[in-house]
Design an enzyme around this catalytic site. Structure first.
Site, PDB file in Angstrom:
ATOM      1  N   GLN A 145      -3.905   0.076  -5.393  1.00 42.24           N
ATOM      2  CA  GLN A 145      -4.206   1.406  -4.853  1.00 42.24           C
ATOM      3  C   GLN A 145      -2.993   2.321  -5.015  1.00 42.24           C
ATOM      4  O   GLN A 145      -3.051   3.493  -4.671  1.00 42.24           O
ATOM      5  CB  GLN A 145      -4.571   1.296  -3.370  1.00 42.24           C
ATOM      6  CG  GLN A 145      -5.789   0.439  -3.101  1.00 42.24           C
ATOM      7  CD  GLN A 145      -5.912   0.085  -1.619  1.00 42.24           C
ATOM      8  OE1 GLN A 145      -6.550   0.795  -0.850  1.00 42.24           O
ATOM      9  NE2 GLN A 145      -5.300  -1.003  -1.223  1.00 42.24           N
ATOM     10  N   ASP A 204       2.212   4.811  -8.169  1.00 37.78           N
ATOM     11  CA  ASP A 204       3.613   4.993  -8.596  1.00 37.78           C
ATOM     12  C   ASP A 204       3.974   4.290  -9.909  1.00 37.78           C
ATOM     13  O   ASP A 204       5.048   4.519 -10.455  1.00 37.78           O
ATOM     14  CB  ASP A 204       4.551   4.511  -7.479  1.00 37.78           C
ATOM     15  CG  ASP A 204       4.217   3.095  -6.986  1.00 37.78           C
ATOM     16  OD1 ASP A 204       3.859   2.238  -7.811  1.00 37.78           O
ATOM     17  OD2 ASP A 204       4.318   2.858  -5.765  1.00 37.78           O
ATOM     18  N   HIS A 260      -6.714   4.153  -7.744  1.00 42.68           N
ATOM     19  CA  HIS A 260      -6.564   5.517  -7.224  1.00 42.68           C
ATOM     20  C   HIS A 260      -5.831   6.424  -8.210  1.00 42.68           C
ATOM     21  O   HIS A 260      -5.238   7.424  -7.811  1.00 42.68           O
ATOM     22  CB  HIS A 260      -5.836   5.487  -5.870  1.00 42.68           C
ATOM     23  CG  HIS A 260      -6.664   4.897  -4.770  1.00 42.68           C
ATOM     24  ND1 HIS A 260      -6.168   4.582  -3.523  1.00 42.68           N
ATOM     25  CD2 HIS A 260      -7.979   4.573  -4.730  1.00 42.68           C
ATOM     26  CE1 HIS A 260      -7.143   4.082  -2.777  1.00 42.68           C
ATOM     27  NE2 HIS A 260      -8.241   4.061  -3.490  1.00 42.68           N
ATOM     28  N   SER A 312      -3.439  -1.740   4.385  1.00 43.08           N
ATOM     29  CA  SER A 312      -4.002  -1.763   5.741  1.00 43.08           C
ATOM     30  C   SER A 312      -5.474  -2.162   5.718  1.00 43.08           C
ATOM     31  O   SER A 312      -6.068  -2.393   6.767  1.00 43.08           O
ATOM     32  CB  SER A 312      -3.838  -0.394   6.408  1.00 43.08           C
ATOM     33  OG  SER A 312      -4.435   0.607   5.601  1.00 43.08           O
ATOM     34  N   ALA A 322       6.398  -8.300   1.900  1.00 42.78           N
ATOM     35  CA  ALA A 322       5.957  -8.785   0.586  1.00 42.78           C
ATOM     36  C   ALA A 322       7.152  -9.161  -0.292  1.00 42.78           C
ATOM     37  O   ALA A 322       7.092 -10.140  -1.047  1.00 42.78           O
ATOM     38  CB  ALA A 322       5.119  -7.709  -0.099  1.00 42.78           C
TER      39      ALA A 322
HETATM   40  P1  OAD Z   1      -1.348   2.037   4.291  1.00 42.45           P
HETATM   41  O1  OAD Z   1      -0.211   2.913   4.625  1.00 42.45           O
HETATM   42  O2  OAD Z   1      -2.658   2.323   4.932  1.00 42.45           O
HETATM   43  O3  OAD Z   1      -1.002   0.526   4.635  1.00 42.45           O
HETATM   44  C1  OAD Z   1       0.191  -0.080   4.213  1.00 42.45           C
HETATM   45  C2  OAD Z   1       0.236  -1.485   4.799  1.00 42.45           C
HETATM   46  O4  OAD Z   1       1.406  -2.111   4.299  1.00 42.45           O
HETATM   47  C3  OAD Z   1       0.301  -1.525   6.330  1.00 42.45           C
HETATM   48  O5  OAD Z   1      -0.666  -2.457   6.806  1.00 42.45           O
HETATM   49  C4  OAD Z   1       1.730  -2.038   6.617  1.00 42.45           C
HETATM   50  O6  OAD Z   1       1.763  -2.875   7.746  1.00 42.45           O
HETATM   51  C5  OAD Z   1       2.021  -2.821   5.355  1.00 42.45           C
HETATM   52  N1  OAD Z   1       3.450  -2.931   5.003  1.00 42.45           N
HETATM   53  C6  OAD Z   1       4.447  -2.025   5.173  1.00 42.45           C
HETATM   54  N2  OAD Z   1       5.603  -2.471   4.660  1.00 42.45           N
HETATM   55  C7  OAD Z   1       5.342  -3.691   4.133  1.00 42.45           C
HETATM   56  C8  OAD Z   1       6.119  -4.675   3.441  1.00 42.45           C
HETATM   57  N3  OAD Z   1       7.406  -4.496   3.177  1.00 42.45           N
HETATM   58  N4  OAD Z   1       5.488  -5.830   3.050  1.00 42.45           N
HETATM   59  C9  OAD Z   1       4.173  -6.036   3.320  1.00 42.45           C
HETATM   60  N5  OAD Z   1       3.400  -5.152   3.968  1.00 42.45           N
HETATM   61  C10 OAD Z   1       3.963  -3.995   4.358  1.00 42.45           C
HETATM   62  O7  OAD Z   1      -1.467   2.029   2.698  1.00 42.45           O
HETATM   63  P2  OAD Z   1      -2.703   1.559   1.784  1.00 42.45           P
HETATM   64  O8  OAD Z   1      -3.415   0.421   2.397  1.00 42.45           O
HETATM   65  O9  OAD Z   1      -2.171   1.419   0.415  1.00 42.45           O
HETATM   66  O10 OAD Z   1      -5.348   6.668  -0.848  1.00 42.45           O
HETATM   67  O11 OAD Z   1      -3.621   2.840   1.858  1.00 42.45           O
HETATM   68  C11 OAD Z   1      -4.796   2.863   1.105  1.00 42.45           C
HETATM   69  C12 OAD Z   1      -5.046   4.262   0.611  1.00 42.45           C
HETATM   70  O12 OAD Z   1      -5.040   5.175   1.717  1.00 42.45           O
HETATM   71  C13 OAD Z   1      -3.958   4.820  -0.299  1.00 42.45           C
HETATM   72  O13 OAD Z   1      -4.121   4.435  -1.651  1.00 42.45           O
HETATM   73  C14 OAD Z   1      -4.135   6.306  -0.143  1.00 42.45           C
HETATM   74  C15 OAD Z   1      -4.314   6.375   1.341  1.00 42.45           C
HETATM   75  O14 OAD Z   1      -5.019   7.476   1.822  1.00 42.45           O
HETATM   76  C16 OAD Z   1      -5.424   7.852  -1.434  1.00 42.45           C
HETATM   77  O15 OAD Z   1      -4.535   8.686  -1.390  1.00 42.45           O
HETATM   78  C17 OAD Z   1      -6.708   8.048  -2.173  1.00 42.45           C
END
Ligand code: OAD
Length: 249
Positions: free
Chosen positions: A105, A108, A123, A193, A235
């Site tokens: 998703q 970058d 995305h 998330s 991670a």
């Molecule tokens: P989120 O910001 O919703 O979730 C990031 C997740 O990574 C969270 O559950 C954190 O706990 C976890 N996290 C943070 N640091 C970490 C680390 N070092 N190691 C492991 N886990 C870690 O981001 P996405 O799930 O990517 O879409 O969000 C999905 C989509 O929502 C994105 O692609 C974007 C956003 O709106 C669009 O813009 C279309």
């Protein structure tokens, strides 16, 4: 960190691995996630003002400037140990003639910078912009832009080649994801998330297919209780350790 033997055995036996990644995988490269309560992009900015087609129609300059700010952050970022471990895993599996598909998703391109090859950008990417008039796509690597929004040769405004709220995912990426999920016997969800569809449901497709499932995430998510192995933590620490135990890389 405990890496269970049954997980190592299952990964060694896997024939077709699918990995879903989200913003958490790039967090250790200094790129902000979306939903972190304090530092997340959506805690500081309103997605309706910046990440919808309506926002771009209303105020293309502000939207383009915000995405250019994100491009600058990504241009300065380097792949971290999580990206590199996934690229290494792909190579190990390829050497054993096993399948590997990375569904991301993230916009970058740090997975590709680390050497991952079979990457599906669900995305889109911040590095390709598309003309809103003629539809031509253009790779935009120079940062910062000289004008906001950047303009196409036809004079139309270019928009970022990312998926915005209310938009469909690219058809080809979605098809590739479905094909990979249909064929997989091992599924990872890493640094996401697991709340944004359709990626949030990939785990269920993989489970229906009978795949073993692992989550690696800093915080609990809606799928933490649905996976075979839930590995809480970073991670960039867990993935290298898991790859080392499994394939000695
Ligand atoms: P989120 O910001 O919703 O979730 C990031 C997740 O990574 C969270 O559950 C954190 O706990 C976890 N996290 C943070 N640091 C970490 C680390 N070092 N190691 C492991 N886990 C870690 O981001 P996405 O799930 O990517 O879409 O969000 C999905 C989509 O929502 C994105 O692609 C974007 C956003 O709106 C669009 O813009 C279309």
């Amino acid at each position: 960190m405990v890496i269970r033997d049954d997980l190592v055995d299952a990964l060694q036996a896997a024939r077709a691995v699918v990995v879903l990644t989200g913003a958490g995988v790039s967090a250790e490269s200094g790129i902000p996630t979306f939903r972190d309560a304090r530092e997340g992009l959506w805690a500081k900015y309103d997605p309706l003002e910046l990440a919808t087609p309506e926002a771009f129609d209303r105020d293309p300059e502000t939207v383009a400037r915000w995405y250019d700010w994100r491009r600058e952050k990504c241009a300065a970022a380097k792949p971290n140990p999580a990206h590199r471990a996934l690229a290494g895993l792909e190579k190990q599996l390829a050497a054993r003639e096993r399948g590997f598909t990375l569904l991301t998703q993230n916009v970058d391109r740090l997975h590709q910078a680390a050497g991952s090859e079979n990457v599906v950008e669900l995305h889109g990417t911040l590095w390709v912009w598309r003309c809103t008039r003629c539809g031509v796509e253009h790779e935009e690597r120079d940062v910062p832009f000289r004008e906001y929004p950047p303009r196409c040769a036809c004079g139309g405004a270019r928009r970022p080649g990312v998926v915005w709220f209310g938009e469909l995912l690219p058809e080809q990426a979605l098809q590739q994801a479905h094909d990979a999920l249909e064929a997989c016997d091992f599924f990872f969800s890493i640094g996401t998330s697991a709340v944004v569809e359709p990626a949030a449901s990939f785990i269920h497709a993989a489970r229906r297919r009978g795949a073993k499932t692992v989550e690696i995430n800093r915080d609990p998510t809606p799928i933490s209780n649905a996976v075979d192995w839930s590995m809480p933590g970073k991670a960039g620490e867990i993935l290298p350790a898991l790859c080392k135990r499994t394939f000695a890389i």
